[in-house]
Write an enzyme that holds these catalytic residues in place. Structure first.
Site, PDB file in Angstrom:
ATOM      1  CG  HIS A 183      -1.872  -1.144   1.281  1.00  0.00           C
ATOM      2  ND1 HIS A 183      -3.128  -1.148   0.714  1.00  0.00           N
ATOM      3  CD2 HIS A 183      -1.719  -2.362   1.862  1.00  0.00           C
ATOM      4  CE1 HIS A 183      -3.712  -2.307   0.951  1.00  0.00           C
ATOM      5  NE2 HIS A 183      -2.870  -3.068   1.637  1.00  0.00           N
ATOM      6  CB  SER A 313      15.506  19.513 -15.927  1.00  0.00           C
ATOM      7  OG  SER A 313      14.807  20.745 -15.913  1.00  0.00           O
ATOM      8  CE  LYS A 319      13.598  16.905 -11.830  1.00  0.00           C
ATOM      9  NZ  LYS A 319      13.106  15.840 -12.686  1.00  0.00           N
ATOM     10  CD  GLU A 326      10.466   9.669 -17.318  1.00  0.00           C
ATOM     11  OE1 GLU A 326      10.435  10.222 -16.210  1.00  0.00           O
ATOM     12  OE2 GLU A 326      10.944  10.212 -18.343  1.00  0.00           O
TER      13      GLU A 326
END
Length: 458
Positions: A183, A313, A319, A326
């Site tokens: 969870h 980025s 970053k 992805e």
């Protein structure tokens, strides 16, 4: 410069065709009738179509339907198609006649033109190249051949590469302990290697499902001609042609047990697409987990270091994003969408023919090829370079409130829950609170809270 044309004819009359084109009137009509998209059948399907025409020419020659010189010229020309020498001549949009007749005739006309040049006498696209065949059995046969070959040659090996990469990480990370999560909340301890072993097993089971789906794909409808009755096919054509296809591919293709089912329904394609979708869902789980475990580097879970493959980025310096994972997720989304189209298309059969075969074929092959490429890229550019942050893993393990689970045999569920709440509210660890409040002897407490006693053998 203006393009020059020649005049061709078919049963509907005359048609202007580009002068240098190998195709003829029926293909040109399809080009004009279906200016829908930029989507065209790819190499896998065209190779399978050329192979079907090779097998048909040989079977017709053996049956005495085609003279040896004509059959030989057709086979030579069809082999050129199979090898990709005329891909630019396959100009018909995927969104066309639902039986794939336009693409079949595109192949027939290209092969007939080349065979005529090779033989030095006319070879007819319908009477000769399409002898003993119909688009209604040729097209689904080519679909099954292309799907089986692409799965066997591209997808299953790529899945093996991914499974092996995950299995390698299972071994590499076996001795590293971490906190599990259910969870999205802290759970009991486990091995990081156990987590990766679960991923490897997902891929392995997906392979088994895809192999199971291939059993129906190996059944071919060739020889059923228009509706499954075999009208105008030479005696023994199906058996001979399909044996040639099996020999040429090294795959266990066999004649359809019921030609009416094999041409009216595309259930086998749906079953394979479903297995591909199942694998896409497994990949979605794995890729998302990798992203979660690598989130950060300072303000996320931060348990894994993902390979840094490109700046992440255009505005935030330094970053680095999980771009390989992805890309896998986008492939999975496309495959799931393809499955919906294939399902709808297969449900659109009417009476003796499915009339959405081109889009079923295009999307099924696209799914196979996308999953193959994404699996291999994921293995090579992401999984292989994963590293564990052992300091972070030890830190989160020690601070987990779920360690109170190990105390329940000694003090009961409710008392253990009280200790967990106390630890949470005070910012202390379960070990620190238990030493003060549980009444369990220190030596026994150390044994109970040793994470290695909680992880199980598997």
């Amino acid at each position: 410069m203006s393009e020059s044309f020649r005049t061709e004819h078919d049963t509907m009359g005359q048609v202007r065709v580009p002068a240098e084109a190998l195709y003829g009137a029926q293909t040109q009509r399809a080009v004009e009738n279906f200016p829908i998209s930029r989507m065209r059948f790819d190499r896998a399907f065209l190779s399978a179509l050329g192979l079907v025409k090779i097998a048909a020419a040989r079977a017709n020659q053996q049956a005495g339907t085609l003279a040896a010189p004509i059959a030989g010229a057709i086979e030579t020309a069809a082999r050129e198609v199979m090898e990709g020498r005329h891909d630019s001549q396959f100009v018909v949009d995927v969104f066309q006649t639902g039986s794939g007749t336009s693409t079949n005739m595109n192949a027939n006309e290209v092969i007939a033109t080349r065979a005529s040049a090779i033989l030095g006498q006319p070879v007819h696209p319908n009477d000769h190249v399409n002898s003993s065949q119909s688009s209604n059995d040729v097209f689904p046969t080519a679909l099954h051949i292309a799907a089986a070959r692409t799965v066997e040659e591209m997808l299953l090996p790529a899945m093996d590469a991914l499974r092996q990469a995950l299995e390698s990480k299972r071994r590499q990370f076996w001795e590293i302990l971490k906190i599990a999560r259910t969870h999205l909340q802290d759970a009991v301890p486990m091995r990081l290697g156990q987590e990766f072993g679960g991923y490897a097993r997902q891929v392995e089971l997906s392979q088994a499902r895809i192999r199971k789906a291939l059993e129906d794909i190996y059944e071919l409808p060739l020889g059923g001609t228009a509706v499954g009755s075999g009208l105008n096919a030479a005696a023994g054509f199906a058996k001979t042609a399909i044996a040639i296809l099996a020999d040429q591919t090294g795959l266990p293709f066999r004649e359809a047990q019921n030609h009416f089912e094999a041409q009216a329904a595309r259930d086998a394609a749906v079953f394979l697409s479903g297995a591909l979708k199942s694998y896409a869902l497994a990949l979605t789980k794995i890729a998302n987990d990798i992203r979660w475990l690598g989130s950060g580097p300072r303000c996320g879970l931060g348990e894994l270091h993902l390979p840094e493959v490109q700046p992440g980025s255009s505005i935030m310096p330094g970053k680095v994003n999980p771009v390989i994972a992805e890309s896998v997720l986008m492939v999975c989304a496309q495959v799931i969408g393809h499955d919906a189209t294939i399902t709808w298309g297969a449900g659109s059969g009417a009476l003796e023919l499915n009339t959405m075969m081109p889009i079923i074929a295009y999307d099924l092959l696209d799914s196979i090829e996308l999953l193959a490429a994404a699996s291999r890229n994921f293995a090579e550019r992401c999984i292989a370079g994963l590293e564990a942050d052992e300091t972070r893993l030890r830190e989160t393990l020690d601070r987990s409130l779920a360690l109170a689970t190990a105390l329940t045999p000694e003090i009961g569920y409710e008392r253990a829950a009280e200790l967990a709440k106390s630890a949470y509210s005070s910012g202390r660890t379960i070990r620190e609170v238990a030493e003060d409040q549980s009444g369990i002897p220190r030596e026994r407490l150390a044994e109970l809270l040793d994470s290695r006693n909680m992880i199980g053998p598997a």
